[in-house]
Scaffold this active site. Structure first.
Site, short mmCIF file in Angstrom:
data_model
loop_
_atom_site.label_atom_id
_atom_site.label_comp_id
_atom_site.label_asym_id
_atom_site.label_seq_id
_atom_site.Cartn_x
_atom_site.Cartn_y
_atom_site.Cartn_z
N ASN A 210 1.10 -1.20 0.07
CA ASN A 210 0.13 -0.08 0.09
C ASN A 210 0.93 1.25 0.05
O ASN A 210 2.35 1.11 -0.15
CB ASN A 210 -1.00 -0.16 1.30
N PRO A 305 -3.01 -11.37 10.60
CA PRO A 305 -3.49 -11.16 12.08
C PRO A 305 -3.48 -9.78 12.35
O PRO A 305 -2.80 -9.01 11.72
CB PRO A 305 -2.28 -11.56 12.84
O1 C5P Z 1 -8.59 -1.64 10.63
P1 C5P Z 1 -7.56 -0.83 10.41
O2 C5P Z 1 -6.46 -1.24 9.53
O3 C5P Z 1 -8.12 0.60 10.05
O4 C5P Z 1 -6.96 -0.29 11.64
C1 C5P Z 1 -5.90 0.57 11.79
C2 C5P Z 1 -5.15 0.32 13.18
O5 C5P Z 1 -5.06 -1.23 13.24
C3 C5P Z 1 -3.88 0.91 12.95
O6 C5P Z 1 -3.38 1.32 13.94
C4 C5P Z 1 -2.95 -0.27 12.43
O7 C5P Z 1 -1.66 -0.31 12.85
C5 C5P Z 1 -3.54 -1.48 13.24
N1 C5P Z 1 -3.67 -2.66 12.29
C6 C5P Z 1 -2.88 -3.65 13.02
N2 C5P Z 1 -2.70 -4.96 12.29
C7 C5P Z 1 -3.46 -5.17 11.21
C8 C5P Z 1 -4.66 -4.25 10.79
C9 C5P Z 1 -4.43 -2.95 11.30
O8 C5P Z 1 -2.10 -3.56 13.89
N3 C5P Z 1 -3.67 -6.42 10.72
#
Ligand code: C5P
Length: 398
Positions: A210, A305
């Site tokens: 990304n 995860p």
């Molecule tokens: O669900 P989303 O990706 O929007 O959530 C963002 C938050 O969750 C961020 O703090 C990101 O670092 C964390 N995150 C994570 N592991 C994932 C997905 C998101 O730690 N697999």
């Protein structure tokens, strides 16, 4: 604490010179003395009158100004301050510094000084990327010159890329760190920060990724370290240099990031600023996939995860007392981010509205959401967001 310290500010010739005026105000309001030197080119962008009015001191411009020499020799001028700061450091100034040229007051002072030097480069992206500039930068770094920025973003010349000068707040923070007098209210704390994107392999040469630049996460890591925290940065693949004063562990995939984060515990806080891929390819190929003539191809994805949720759900005693997540949203920012906070079980969510060109840029507009409600912060540089977040973390842990 820094009140009474002083900075010799050399203003080079670039559009970013106007930011030097804002920097002078920040320094003055912190009680830091500012003596300024305006290069001939710098004088094309800001006037001695405005610089002098803001600094409250005479502005030095000419090596051969006999009055100045009678009052204060250039050797003395170069050593009277605690720190020499070059804002903006143009490609030309950097080249002269690297070569040891001394053909005007600014370059003479830079050669004569026995004080630490901090530069804030600013130039066109091609000039920045040029091998000559990069070699000069490397030379300066080896000699101990500190560098803040440049940022990536829209430039006055209409191009986009690295070369835009760091914001005054970020330069101010770097100056504070150099002067050594910033608050050390996180001394003795261990904080883990995740940052950057993850790369999820498809085969040995291809991956899913990304657009995360890692800038915000690295800025958070630096701001926490500047306050005395022992910081472990778990970074996905980024184009940035690892921040000084921070232990950086590089990872590629979400699963590696998870393992490295858990291995870095126990910690007093974890800040998950990484843009972790939600999915990975179910069965990444061991060999490079061949093009199948005319046929389509589909990839099966499986969920990665969730590091933030996993850390938040650790049993008491293992769970860091403060877990902070980031949330990039494009609509209904507060509602979605609040729901995310509840779902993931973290303490704070720093929500940014990515509909406003935040990804890869240097500025961020965030809302901090905790159990008590939400706090809207104005649009500011990512370094300034990091600095303010570090202050909030320090306060929460006091
Ligand atoms: O669900 P989303 O990706 O929007 O959530 C963002 C938050 O969750 C961020 O703090 C990101 O670092 C964390 N995150 C994570 N592991 C994932 C997905 C998101 O730690 N697999």
């Amino acid at each position: 604490m820094q009140a009474g310290k002083s900075v010799l500010l050399i203003i080079g010739g670039g559009v970013a010179a106007y930011k030097a005026l804002l920097l002078i105000r920040l320094l003055k309001s912190a009680g830091i003395g500012v003596r300024t030197v305006l290069t001939k080119a710098g004088g094309q962008f800001v006037t001695p009158l405005s610089v002098g009015a803001l600094s409250g001191e005479k502005v030095f411009t000419d090596l051969f100004d006999l009055t100045d020499e009678a009052e204060m020799g250039h050797i003395q001028l170069s050593r009277a301050a605690d720190l020499v700061v070059v804002v903006p450091a143009t490609a030309d100034l950097m080249a002269k510094m690297a070569a040891g040229l001394a053909d005007d007051l600014a370059t003479t002072l830079l050669l004569a000084t026995d004080k630490d030097v901090l530069i804030a480069p600013a130039m066109n992206v091609r000039m920045w990327d040029h091998a000559a500039t990069q070699a000069n930068l490397a030379t300066l770094r080896v000699r101990g010159v500190s560098v803040v920025g440049p940022d990536e973003g829209d430039m006055a010349c209409g191009e986009y890329g690295p070369g835009r000068m760091a914001e005054p707040e970020a330069i101010f923070t770097a100056i504070q760190a150099k002067l050594g007098g910033g608050p050390r209210d996180l001394a003795g704390r261990r904080i883990v920060v995740t940052s950057g994107p993850t790369h999820e392999p498809i085969d040995p040469v291809r991956y899913i990724a990304n657009r995360s630049s890692g800038k915000q996460g690295q800025a958070v890591a630096s701001a926490l370290a500047a306050r005395g925290a022992e910081v472990v940065l778990i970074s996905g693949p980024v184009r940035l240099d690892p921040p000084p004063g921070v232990e950086t562990r590089k990872v590629e995939t979400a699963r590696e990031m998870m393992a490295a984060t858990l291995a870095a515990l126990p910690a007093d806080a974890v800040v998950c600023a990484a843009a972790v891929a939600d999915y990975r390819v179910a069965d990444a190929a061991d060999q490079k996939l061949k093009k199948a003539d005319g046929a389509g191809r589909s990839l099966t994805l499986v969920e990665n995860p969730d590091i933030l949720a996993t850390v938040s759900a650790l049993p008491q005693g293992e769970r860091p007392p403060l877990v902070v997540g980031f949330a990039a949203e494009t609509q209904d920012v507060i509602a979605y981010a609040s729901a995310k906070r509840e779902r993931k079980g973290c303490d704070w969510i720093v929500a940014n509205d990515v509909s406003q060109g935040v990804f890869g840029g240097d500025e961020n507009r965030v809302t901090v959401i905790d159990a008590g409600g939400s706090e809207d912060w104005p649009r500011m540089g990512k370094d300034a967001v990091a600095e303010r977040l570090a202050g909030r973390i320090a306060k929460a842990m006091a």
